[in-house]
Motif scaffolding. Sequence first.
Motif: not given
Length: 179
Positions: A128-132, A140-142
């Motif tokens: 799970i990296h998130g939508k940014g 979105p960096v991650l």
Amino acid sequence: MPPPEDEDDSALFRAAIGAVTPLRKVDAPAPARPRPRPRARMAEQDEAQALGEFARLLRTDTPLEAGDVASHRRDTLPARLFQRLKRGQYSVQDELDLHGASVLQAERLLRDFLLDARAHEHGCVRIIHGKGLQSDGGAPVLKNLVDRLLRQRNDVLAFHSAPPAQGGTGAVLVLLARR
């Protein structure tokens, strides 16, 4: 009787206190100002270097946007297995949530997580990296970090953004090679 108006305040103070004995003189130096808190300069340099390398990666390739699907498949993986991954038909055996991590922390966590997943012979994991949506600068960096890092690893057979019920474009399902 009230004090006369012409006396100065210091004379009034000395009169009110009375006789005093001076403290003995100490030769110790006056206390210095407290030292500033130490900075983690090496960690700051590592973070800046990681951000620089990541920025270079983003310049060489078109970065993913918040709603973009992250997807990659090795040529050796049959298309039907990749379709099963896209539909979320594999059982997720472990999960990593990178919300709130810096780029350097996320990279370290992701590498350690994948090593651990491989050691436990997990076949499918979710990251799970998130939508940014809160990323500075728009990209979105991650999400882009996860995409770039997973593409470079030999133990990753394929990955695809999760189905909406499993996190959508804020997460990826990763199919790992067996040892």
